[in-house]
Design a protein around this motif. Structure first.
Motif, mmCIF file in Angstrom:
data_model
loop_
_atom_site.group_PDB
_atom_site.id
_atom_site.type_symbol
_atom_site.label_atom_id
_atom_site.label_comp_id
_atom_site.label_asym_id
_atom_site.label_seq_id
_atom_site.Cartn_x
_atom_site.Cartn_y
_atom_site.Cartn_z
ATOM 1 N N GLN A 7 0.833 -1.205 0.000
ATOM 2 C CA GLN A 7 0.000 0.000 0.000
ATOM 3 C C GLN A 7 0.867 1.255 0.000
ATOM 4 O O GLN A 7 0.642 2.188 -0.774
ATOM 5 C CB GLN A 7 -0.922 -0.004 1.218
ATOM 6 C CG GLN A 7 -1.899 1.146 1.268
ATOM 7 C CD GLN A 7 -2.970 1.048 0.202
ATOM 8 O OE1 GLN A 7 -3.478 -0.023 -0.071
ATOM 9 N NE2 GLN A 7 -3.295 2.168 -0.425
ATOM 10 N N GLU A 48 1.145 4.141 -2.926
ATOM 11 C CA GLU A 48 0.843 5.535 -2.602
ATOM 12 C C GLU A 48 2.011 6.451 -2.928
ATOM 13 O O GLU A 48 1.819 7.568 -3.433
ATOM 14 C CB GLU A 48 0.452 5.653 -1.133
ATOM 15 C CG GLU A 48 -0.910 5.046 -0.836
ATOM 16 C CD GLU A 48 -1.245 5.028 0.644
ATOM 17 O OE1 GLU A 48 -0.388 5.457 1.448
ATOM 18 O OE2 GLU A 48 -2.351 4.582 0.996
ATOM 19 N N ARG A 88 1.986 6.916 -6.681
ATOM 20 C CA ARG A 88 0.886 7.798 -7.091
ATOM 21 C C ARG A 88 1.235 9.259 -6.844
ATOM 22 O O ARG A 88 0.967 10.125 -7.693
ATOM 23 C CB ARG A 88 -0.392 7.428 -6.338
ATOM 24 C CG ARG A 88 -1.130 6.210 -6.885
ATOM 25 C CD ARG A 88 -2.463 6.036 -6.169
ATOM 26 N NE ARG A 88 -3.282 7.242 -6.307
ATOM 27 C CZ ARG A 88 -4.355 7.497 -5.565
ATOM 28 N NH1 ARG A 88 -4.732 6.661 -4.619
ATOM 29 N NH2 ARG A 88 -5.052 8.599 -5.758
ATOM 30 N N ARG A 89 1.822 9.519 -5.699
ATOM 31 C CA ARG A 89 2.235 10.897 -5.408
ATOM 32 C C ARG A 89 3.326 11.355 -6.373
ATOM 33 O O ARG A 89 3.299 12.489 -6.867
ATOM 34 C CB ARG A 89 2.723 11.007 -3.962
ATOM 35 C CG ARG A 89 1.611 11.052 -2.928
ATOM 36 C CD ARG A 89 2.136 11.456 -1.578
ATOM 37 N NE ARG A 89 3.023 10.434 -1.027
ATOM 38 C CZ ARG A 89 2.618 9.447 -0.226
ATOM 39 N NH1 ARG A 89 1.339 9.349 0.113
ATOM 40 N NH2 ARG A 89 3.478 8.569 0.240
ATOM 41 N N GLN A 102 -9.094 -0.534 -1.048
ATOM 42 C CA GLN A 102 -8.694 0.854 -1.218
ATOM 43 C C GLN A 102 -9.804 1.808 -0.778
ATOM 44 O O GLN A 102 -10.977 1.433 -0.716
ATOM 45 C CB GLN A 102 -8.362 1.123 -2.690
ATOM 46 C CG GLN A 102 -7.222 0.303 -3.237
ATOM 47 C CD GLN A 102 -5.923 0.584 -2.514
ATOM 48 O OE1 GLN A 102 -5.461 1.718 -2.454
ATOM 49 N NE2 GLN A 102 -5.333 -0.459 -1.944
#
Length: 231
Positions: free
Chosen positions: A104, A108, A111-112, A140
């Motif tokens: 996870q 993340e 994605r950032r 999610q």
């Protein structure tokens, strides 16, 4: 928390518009699935591919990695017999839950880094990586575009209806000649996903052992391409 890392394959001279995170099987590492990226790029030229190494050294292969122990979760190899698979996969739930935060966090961070919404992310797994892709992807806060699983299984089927928070579409591809995880595993996964309200497609490959063939890879690429287009 330990951070995951692994190989990547990025678009050439194009802006990154989507992300595929590839989770390898037991005893492999990130290099195993990133080898598919050149093929997928033909369908997904603006997609970044990342394939992290599992967090643990493989208990059976000193050069490989694992997401969680199979000797602890299934010492009797019940996963290899159709009649005992369901019990085996239920017993892997806690191990998958324990390692899920690492994956996870990895997603993340990516994605950032790329400034991507959840619906521009797909997870792709093979074998134990499929178990983790399904476990993480269906829990999610915002649904991913989709999940592709090769030659894997759904762990903790009985827990999914209560755990489910993001029912993104799933494509499962499984060889009918698979001796490591007999094809009954995909029947159990299809049942568990459907009962939880997840849209699932299943592709069974005649005679295929525990591996990925050209037809399955093509189906996966087309599924991911369609999911990103709908986002």
């Amino acid at each position: 928390m330990k951070m995951l890392s692994g190989p990547s394959a990025l678009p050439e001279n194009q802006a990154i518009e989507s992300l595929v995170v590839m989770l390898h099987g037991f005893g492999a590492d990130g290099q195993d699935l990133i080898g598919l990226a050149p093929f997928f790029k033909q369908h997904l030229p603006k997609t970044a591919f990342h394939s992290p190494d599992g967090p643990q050294p493989c208990e059976l292969s000193p050069l490989g990695r694992q997401w969680f122990s199979l000797q602890h979760t299934d010492p009797d190899m019940m996963r290899r017999r159709a009649e005992t698979q369901e019990t085996a996969f239920e017993g892997m739930y806690e191990a998958a839950k324990d390692v899920a935060p690492l994956i996870q966090s990895y997603i993340e961070d990516l994605r950032r880094h790329y400034n991507l919404p959840a619906d521009k992310v797909c997870l792709l797994g093979f074998s134990q990586g499929t178990m983790m892709a399904l476990h993480v992807g269906l829990r999610q806060t915002e649904p991913f575009a989709g999940i592709v699983g090769f030659s894997g299984a759904l762990v903790g089927k009985s827990k999914l209806p209560d755990d489910l928070t993001s029912a993104c579409p799933v494509l499962l591809i499984h060889g009918e000649g698979d001796e490591m995880l007999p094809v009954h595993a995909v029947d159990l996964a299809e049942e568990g996903l459907s009962n939880a309200g997840v849209s699932v497609e299943v592709m069974r490959r005649p005679y295929l052992p525990h591996s990925i063939d050209a037809e399955g890879a093509t189906a996966a690429a087309e599924f991911i391409q369609a999911r990103f287009r709908q986002a």
